[in-house]
Design an enzyme around this catalytic site. Structure first.
Site, PDB file in Angstrom:
ATOM      1  N   LYS A   1      41.751   8.289   2.839  1.00 43.09           N
ATOM      2  CA  LYS A   1      40.499   8.928   2.443  1.00 43.09           C
ATOM      3  C   LYS A   1      39.533   9.028   3.620  1.00 43.09           C
ATOM      4  CE  LYS A   1      37.011   6.934   0.576  1.00 43.09           C
ATOM      5  NZ  LYS A   1      36.076   6.165  -0.289  1.00 43.09           N
TER       6      LYS A   1
ATOM      7  N   ASP B   1      37.879  10.541  -3.548  1.00 42.61           N
ATOM      8  CA  ASP B   1      37.308   9.237  -3.886  1.00 42.61           C
ATOM      9  C   ASP B   1      37.223   9.124  -5.405  1.00 42.61           C
ATOM     10  OD1 ASP B   1      35.235  10.878  -4.631  1.00 42.61           O
ATOM     11  OD2 ASP B   1      33.689   9.778  -3.550  1.00 42.61           O
TER      12      ASP B   1
END
Length: 210
Positions: free
Chosen positions: A120, A138
Site C-alpha cells: 500500500k 486502504d
C-alpha cells in the site's frame, strides 16, 4: 456493477474534484515516503502535526539518520506505533543512502524492500510522487469498493486487482484519492451519508441510509 455505471461514477468524481490530492503534507518524494510510513494505523491529521515540526528540522535521509533514533521519537511520539515506525524510518534512511544515493526509488521492488514499506505504501508513493497508475487500497477504499460494488473482493489485493482491471487508464491516477476521500467523509464505516452522496443513485449498496 457494469462498466458503464463505473465510468459514470468516475466522471462524477472527476467533475466534483478534478485534481484530488493526498491530505498528507509533503514537498518531496522522501517527505511523502516518511509521511506514508507514519500514517499506518494513524490519521493524516496526526501525521501532519508531527511532520510539520519534523520536516523543517530534518527532511532528508541524511538529516534524519544523523538525528538518531531517540530524537526522531520525540517528534513522532504522538503517533501510534511510533517506536517501531521510528526504527523503520532510521533503517530506511540508511538503505536510501547506501543503495539509492539518498533518493527514493521509483519502482515497486526497491520500495517494498525498505523497512516499514508494504504494498500500500509503495502504491501511494508511486502514484502520488511519481505519477504512476497504481492504486493503493486502504480500509476506506476497501470498504467503498465493496459497499458500492464498484470492485468487490474479500482481500485488499483482490480489490486492488479488480480496480486495476475495471478502472480506465485516464482515471487510474486519481481514483485512489477520490475513493479515500469519499470513504473518509461520505461513505463512512458506521453511518454512510447516502443522502449527500455524489453517486448515491449509481451505488449498488442495498442498505442506503437516508
Amino acid at each position: 456493477m457494469n462498466n458503464n455505471k463505473r465510468v459514470q461514477i468516475f466522471e462524477r468524481f472527476k467533475q466534483n474534484n478534478p485534481k484530488p490530492e493526498t491530505e498528507l503534507n509533503w514537498t518531496s518524494p522522501f517527505e511523502l515516503l516518511i509521511a506514508v510510513i507514519l500514517s499506518a494505523q494513524a490519521t493524516d491529521v496526526s501525521v501532519n502535526k508531527a511532520t510539520d515540526k519534523l520536516f523543517p528540522i530534518a527532511n532528508t535521509p541524511d538529516a534524519i539518520k544523523n538525528m538518531g533514533l531517540a530524537t526522531l521519537k520525540t517528534y513522532i511520539k504522538t503517533i501510534g506505533l511510533f517506536n517501531s515506525k521510528a526504527e523503520n524510518i532510521i533503517k530506511t534512511c540508511k538503505i536510501l543512502l547506501i543503495k539509492h544515493d539518498g533518493k527514493v526509488p521509483d519502482n515497486r521492488d526497491d520500495l517494498e524492500k525498505l523497512p516499514g514499506v508494504g504494498r500500500k505504501t509503495a502504491n501511494v508513493v508511486l502514484n502520488t510522487a511519481f505519477n504512476q497508475p497504481t492504486i493503493a487500497v486502504d480500509t476506506h477504499i476497501f470498504r467503498v469498493s465493496n459497499r458500492t460494488k464498484l470492485a468487490s473482493g474479500d482481500t485488499v489485493i483482490k480489490v486492488e486487482e479488480k480496480l486495476l482491471k475495471v478502472v480506465p487508464t485516464k482515471f487510474k491516477y486519481d481514483i485512489h484519492h477520490w475513493l479515500i476521500l469519499h470513504g473518509r467523509y461520505v461513505c463512512t464505516a458506521r453511518k454512510p451519508n447516502c443522502e449527500n452522496c455524489l453517486i448515491h443513485d449509481l451505488c449498488e449498496f442495498n442498505e442506503k441510509v437516508y
